[in-house]
Design an enzyme around this catalytic site. Structure first.
Site, mmCIF file in Angstrom:
data_model
loop_
_atom_site.group_PDB
_atom_site.id
_atom_site.type_symbol
_atom_site.label_atom_id
_atom_site.label_comp_id
_atom_site.label_asym_id
_atom_site.label_seq_id
_atom_site.Cartn_x
_atom_site.Cartn_y
_atom_site.Cartn_z
ATOM 1 N N ARG A 111 0.576 -1.026 -0.109
ATOM 2 C CA ARG A 111 0.080 0.025 -0.045
ATOM 3 C C ARG A 111 0.736 1.553 0.182
ATOM 4 O O ARG A 111 1.654 1.840 1.260
ATOM 5 C CB ARG A 111 -0.654 -0.320 0.868
ATOM 6 C CG ARG A 111 -1.612 1.110 1.652
ATOM 7 C CD ARG A 111 -2.340 1.756 3.059
ATOM 8 N NE ARG A 111 -3.239 2.690 3.091
ATOM 9 C CZ ARG A 111 -3.238 2.859 4.603
ATOM 10 N NH1 ARG A 111 -1.871 2.754 5.275
ATOM 11 N NH2 ARG A 111 -3.765 4.152 4.420
ATOM 12 N N THR B 191 -6.213 -1.650 10.051
ATOM 13 C CA THR B 191 -6.219 -0.515 10.985
ATOM 14 C C THR B 191 -6.217 -1.228 12.657
ATOM 15 O O THR B 191 -6.588 -1.911 13.180
ATOM 16 C CB THR B 191 -7.289 0.723 11.626
ATOM 17 O OG1 THR B 191 -7.702 0.634 9.425
ATOM 18 C CG2 THR B 191 -6.734 2.222 11.557
ATOM 19 N N ARG C 68 -10.464 19.889 9.141
ATOM 20 C CA ARG C 68 -9.659 20.468 10.764
ATOM 21 C C ARG C 68 -10.315 21.589 10.943
ATOM 22 O O ARG C 68 -10.461 22.816 9.949
ATOM 23 C CB ARG C 68 -8.225 20.512 10.093
ATOM 24 C CG ARG C 68 -8.229 19.202 9.696
ATOM 25 C CD ARG C 68 -5.971 19.960 8.916
ATOM 26 N NE ARG C 68 -5.733 17.754 8.635
ATOM 27 C CZ ARG C 68 -4.849 17.111 9.373
ATOM 28 N NH1 ARG C 68 -4.890 16.945 10.443
ATOM 29 N NH2 ARG C 68 -4.253 16.624 8.787
#
Length: 473
Positions: free
Chosen positions: A35, A275, A76
């Site tokens: 990846r 993850t 953000r």
């Protein structure tokens, strides 16, 4: 380089693993697909890694998959006065659309799509959910919120909105430039971040075409409301548990993971569980027992692949992490309960003739004790239909298409081999038996089940089964 397991390993490349020698060590340890995380690194960095992986292919005469993971839109807060503020439960805050820096009365949130979509009662999660706020009021250029879980809000921290569907494309200008670059390089898969709705995939598909497989990253609650449509439109799915675990309760993640794996298996689409699988191995040579159980659970669920992120990208023990994941997968697949659990979660009825033929071939291989099942495939679909049944026999996926052979590095149980086009039934049998013997998948007297679509070279036409001896007699 034939793996002694069925599930595949995806490893993220980063500073700890970008060196060609380290890439080779990771490949030897068990990586099937690499990846490239385009949230980090320059185009030149990724080009060097891509070239090194393709050199590994040539050296070892084995296809290796490359997955480009696009960053997606990042939401953000802006600049905070003095760099940070500490907030407490019950405190009232105001977020403003315009402003260069502010405090509790005017925290910059320079994302107009949020102001257009958020409603009272929705939640804002800041810094991966460490700070949680509930929206109490709205204006054209401000959002009022009450702190539910306090903590520190500092400059440029990420914001998640679990209950809000934003009217925004998952492809930012940066993503479009990165995608064009990745397709020019020749990546095999493109992962689309922060998919919210099925239409997001249509936009990406229009840019990608058939030049790479499209992976939908499921990490938003809104995507969970459209699982079947998203699976149907994608070529593969990634259960991206990082952001998903922030936006839905942690106790819901395991069940959602099982739902997604099952949906992909029924649709014959590869699914990656990702993850924090061996997260402690970023800084330690061994995982926790809970992490080992987490990897094993994904394998029992029937996932096609499991993924390493920081463990291989920035960790101190990248090779050890791959070796550990390889060992966990192999031991799980050898466990006495594995076969019954995987079979119990599989499809019971086949809804189309091609699926029925593939299922019959898998069942026939089990009944005969065949060690190998040869799938002639031009698009990878025949191999995927067989893998859907999770047969005990090794799937030898034979294709004349190099990009397809690389994409098959994500598919459960598939050992892909590049071959020339076949043009006749006799040639099919001869090539199947010869390849099985060359790959040392069967002994001369072993039965081998051969599956193909006739006419040859026509994608998706799985319609023929043949049983032969491995020596061709």
């Amino acid at each position: 380089m034939r793996r002694k397991r069925r599930a595949k390993i995806v490893a993220t490349v980063g500073p700890a693993s970008a060196d060609p020698a380290m890439l080779e060590a990771l490949f030897r340890a068990g990586v099937d697909t690499f990846r490239l995380n385009f949230s980090h690194g320059s185009h030149d960095d990724h080009a060097r890694v891509h070239a090194a992986i393709r050199a590994l292919e040539d050296k070892h005469h084995r296809p290796i998959g490359i997955l480009q993971d696009l960053q997606g839109p990042k939401i953000r807060v802006g600049t905070i006065r003095d760099g940070r503020i500490e907030v407490t439960p019950g405190q009232a805050l105001r977020f403003v659309l315009n402003g260069s820096e502010g405090g509790p009365e005017a925290i910059p949130l320079p994302h107009p799509e949020i102001f257009a979509a958020v409603l009272p009662g929705h939640h804002l999660l800041i810094d991966d959910g460490r700070v949680r706020l509930r929206v109490t009021g709205l204006g054209d250029d401000h959002i009022d919120a009450e702190v539910e879980i306090g903590g520190v809000i500092s400059n440029r921290k990420g914001v998640n909105l679990p209950g809000t569907v934003l009217d925004m494309s998952p492809l930012t200008p940066k993503d479009r430039a990165d995608l064009a670059f990745g397709l020019e390089l020749g990546v095999d898969w493109v992962a689309l971040s922060f998919v919210q709705r099925p239409g997001d995939l249509l936009e990406a598909r229009g840019l990608i075409g058939d030049r790479a497989g499209l992976v939908a990253k499921v990490e938003k609650p809104s995507a969970l409301d459209h699982v079947d449509e998203i699976v149907a439109l994608a070529d593969a799915v990634m259960v991206a548990r990082g952001d998903l675990g922030v936006e839905i309760p942690p106790e819901d993640v395991p069940g959602r993971q099982k739902e997604l794996v099952r949906a992909c298996r029924f649709a014959a689409k590869p699914v990656i569980v990702a993850t924090q699988m061996l997260d402690s191995m970023v800084a330690a040579p061994t995982p926790t027992r809970a992490e080992a159980s987490d990897v094993a659970t994904a394998i029992y669920d029937g996932a096609d692949a499991v993924m390493l992120s920081a463990e291989s990208a920035a960790g101190q023990y990248p090779v050890e992490a791959v070796e550990m994941m390889d060992r966990i997968i192999r031991r799980t697949e050898q466990h006495k309960f594995y076969r019954s659990i995987v079979d119990a979660s599989g499809p019971r009825e086949e809804t189309s003739a091609p699926h029925a033929v593939a299922a019959a071939a898998a069942d026939l291989a089990v009944a005969l004790g065949a060690p190998a099942l040869v799938a002639f495939t031009s698009s990878g679909t025949t191999a995927a239909r067989i893998a859907r049944r999770r047969p005990a026999a090794q799937i030898l996926a034979t294709t004349p298409n190099l990009p397809v052979s690389r994409r098959l590095c994500l598919l459960w149980g598939a050992h892909s081999v590049l071959s020339e086009e076949i043009h006749s039934y006799e040639e099919m049998v001869e090539k199947a038996t010869r390849t099985v013997m060359e790959q040392e998948l069967a002994g001369p007297a072993d039965p081998v089940v051969v599956v193909a679509g006739i006419p040859f070279g026509q994608a998706g036409s799985t319609n023929n089964i043949r049983v032969v001896r491995a020596d061709g007699n």
